[in-house]
Design an enzyme around this catalytic site. Structure first.
Site, short mmCIF file in Angstrom:
data_model
loop_
_atom_site.label_atom_id
_atom_site.label_comp_id
_atom_site.label_asym_id
_atom_site.label_seq_id
_atom_site.Cartn_x
_atom_site.Cartn_y
_atom_site.Cartn_z
N GLY A 154 0.81 -1.21 0.00
CA GLY A 154 0.00 0.00 0.00
C GLY A 154 0.85 1.26 0.00
N GLY A 182 1.94 3.16 2.37
CA GLY A 182 3.00 3.14 3.38
C GLY A 182 4.23 2.40 2.86
N ILE A 211 -6.97 -3.77 -0.93
CA ILE A 211 -8.38 -4.02 -1.28
C ILE A 211 -9.15 -2.71 -1.37
CG2 ILE A 211 -8.44 -6.33 -0.23
CD1 ILE A 211 -10.26 -4.92 1.98
N ASP A 212 -8.59 -1.63 -0.80
CA ASP A 212 -9.35 -0.38 -0.68
C ASP A 212 -9.44 0.42 -1.97
OD1 ASP A 212 -9.52 -0.98 2.03
OD2 ASP A 212 -7.68 0.10 2.51
N MET A 225 -15.02 -2.20 4.42
CA MET A 225 -13.69 -1.59 4.58
C MET A 225 -13.46 -0.48 3.55
SD MET A 225 -11.17 -4.74 5.44
CE MET A 225 -11.04 -5.42 7.09
N GLY A 226 -12.26 0.08 3.53
CA GLY A 226 -11.93 1.10 2.55
C GLY A 226 -11.09 2.25 3.10
N GLU A 254 -16.22 2.31 6.11
CA GLU A 254 -15.68 2.50 7.46
C GLU A 254 -15.23 3.95 7.70
OE1 GLU A 254 -12.33 -0.10 8.14
OE2 GLU A 254 -11.27 0.60 6.37
N HIS A 301 -12.80 -8.95 8.17
CA HIS A 301 -11.71 -9.52 7.36
C HIS A 301 -12.14 -10.54 6.31
CE1 HIS A 301 -9.35 -7.36 10.27
NE2 HIS A 301 -8.36 -7.43 9.40
P1 ADP Z 1 0.56 -0.20 3.68
O1 ADP Z 1 1.73 -0.48 2.82
O2 ADP Z 1 -0.53 -1.23 3.50
O3 ADP Z 1 0.07 1.22 3.58
P2 ADP Z 1 1.91 0.37 6.24
O4 ADP Z 1 1.64 1.84 6.20
O5 ADP Z 1 1.73 -0.32 7.54
O6 ADP Z 1 1.02 -0.46 5.21
O7 ADP Z 1 3.41 0.14 5.75
C1 ADP Z 1 3.99 -1.14 5.73
C2 ADP Z 1 5.43 -1.06 6.14
O8 ADP Z 1 6.15 -0.19 5.25
C3 ADP Z 1 5.68 -0.45 7.53
O9 ADP Z 1 5.52 -1.43 8.56
C4 ADP Z 1 7.12 0.01 7.40
O10 ADP Z 1 8.02 -1.05 7.57
C5 ADP Z 1 7.18 0.49 5.95
N1 ADP Z 1 6.92 1.94 5.89
C6 ADP Z 1 5.74 2.59 5.85
N2 ADP Z 1 5.89 3.93 5.80
C7 ADP Z 1 7.22 4.16 5.84
C8 ADP Z 1 8.05 5.33 5.84
N3 ADP Z 1 7.52 6.55 5.82
N4 ADP Z 1 9.40 5.17 5.88
C9 ADP Z 1 9.94 3.94 5.91
N5 ADP Z 1 9.23 2.80 5.92
C10 ADP Z 1 7.89 2.89 5.89
#
Ligand code: ADP
Length: 367
Positions: free
Chosen positions: A104, A106, A151-152, A194-195, A247, A285
């Protein structure tokens, strides 16, 4: 031989295995060695047997598997430079400088940071005596390509994310089941889907099941929802009612709308109340689980192939890209712009700037 690694990170989504399979097999097909990093960034930081070479047959049967077979994790260490330094060390130790990450926003933000920092991480590894200058010479540049698994369907710049169609199909199936009991007993059901900050699942599920009301984060100014819901009920004399609430749904004041609030409105037995026998179903879930539908397998496969091509073609000057779907075409797009727009969208919803939120949202919402 060039070594290409793939990992899944953040929340799992149906189709991630199909993406890993496509990357592994395309890499092998293009004459590279393919690797999987298990457990997301945790595997990169810890290394060892969490980074494994994959062969053609290792991903046999993965198309139809839900979740992610190579695991995913939230990794605290990767937010900090020392964690990313360990990641770089494990990559160089395995001879990997091409990485495809399916996750995602993050995960993709972390990926971009990692690529930007890479040259200085390599310098630090040499300074620490982990490797000699000669040893790191072939690994001076890191190429990263993102695949969006969620999924969002909440990433700006792509019409669909890997997993969104499976979650949508599951929601529709569940609402169909609920519909049967709702009309048998003349009941109202409030279904929470979700979303996160995205109403895509709710809007599409509502349209596909003919739900009576849909509440989403992006368009709260549309309804003084309580008034409207009561009015429509009275005018139509409805026998059964299905409300789909995202949500992240909000009212026009920007306050979160909860399923309980909707239930209270529908089941109000006071003089002017609707007095409907109302139940809440939070799908939770189940929306994420199970076998991916055809579209997610297709998206994951076509995008996985494109990701390998992109990571092999990238040069130190190319901007980090992710693979998007735009008007039914698989395209490469700048990663950070999409991540920034996604974050901006969430902020716009938060600060009630819904015009901006709609501009940043998919065209189907804006029009
Ligand atoms: P998603 O990828 O589904 O949005 P997360 O936001 O939890 O989920 O991010 C997953 C992982 O990516 C985190 O646990 C972390 O290890 C890494 N990550 C997320 N944001 C950052 C960031 N700003 N800098 C470095 N690593 C990051």
């Amino acid at each position: 031989k060039k070594k290409v690694a793939v990992m899944t990170s953040g929340g799992d989504s149906p189709g991630m295995n199909a993406a890993v399979r496509a990357v592994v097999r395309t890499a092998i097909n293009m004459g590279c060695d393919a690797y999987c990093v298990y457990e997301g960034y945790e595997g990169l930081v810890r290394g060892g047997d969490l980074i494994r070479q994959m062969h053609w047959e290792d991903v046999r049967g993965w198309l139809s598997e839900g979740g992610t077979l190579i695991g995913t994790a939230r990794c605290k260490a990767f937010y900090e430079r020392p964690g990313r330094l360990l990641g770089a060390k494990n990559m160089v130790a395995n001879g990997i400088d091409a990485l495809i990450i399916c996750g995602g926003d993050g995960s993709l933000t972390g990926a971009d940071k990692f690529r930007q920092e890479w040259p200085s991480l390599i310098d630090e590894l040499v300074a620490n005596g982990d490797f000699t200058e000669d040893q790191v010479t072939p690994y001076r540049h890191l190429n990263i390509v993102g695949l969006v698994g969620s999924i969002d369907n909440d990433l700006s710049g792509t019409d669909a994310t890997i997993g969104c169609y499976s979650a949508l199909a599951r929601i529709c199936e569940m609402v169909d089941y609920i519909e049967a009991t709702a009309s048998s007993h003349s009941r109202a059901f409030v279904v929470e889907v979700m979303g996160r900050a995205s109403g895509w699942l709710a809007v599409n599920a509502g349209t596909a099941t003919g739900a009576d009301f849909v509440l989403i984060p992006e368009r709260p100014e549309e309804h003084d929802w309580k008034e409207k819901m009561s009015l429509v009920h009275r005018e139509m004399g409805k026998r059964k009612t299905i409300v789909i609430v995202a949500e992240g749904a909000r009212d026009k004041e920007g306050q979160k709308i909860t399923p309980t609030e909707i239930k209270d409105l529908l089941s109000d037995t006071s003089e002017n109340g609707l007095a409907l026998d109302t139940r809440i179903t939070t799908l939770g879930h189940v929306q994420r689980g199970g076998s991916p539908v055809h579209m997610d397998r297709m998206l994951a496969t076509l995008q996985g192939v494109e990701a390998v091509k992109a990571v092999l073609e990238a040069t130190p000057d190319t901007e980090t890209c992710f693979i998007a779907l735009e008007e039914n075409k698989i395209v490469r797009k700048p990663l950070m712009r999409a991540v920034k727009e996604t974050q901006e969208l969430a902020k716009a919803v938060e600060s009630k700037d819904f015009t901006r939120a709609l501009q940043l949202r998919d065209r189907e919402f804006a029009d």
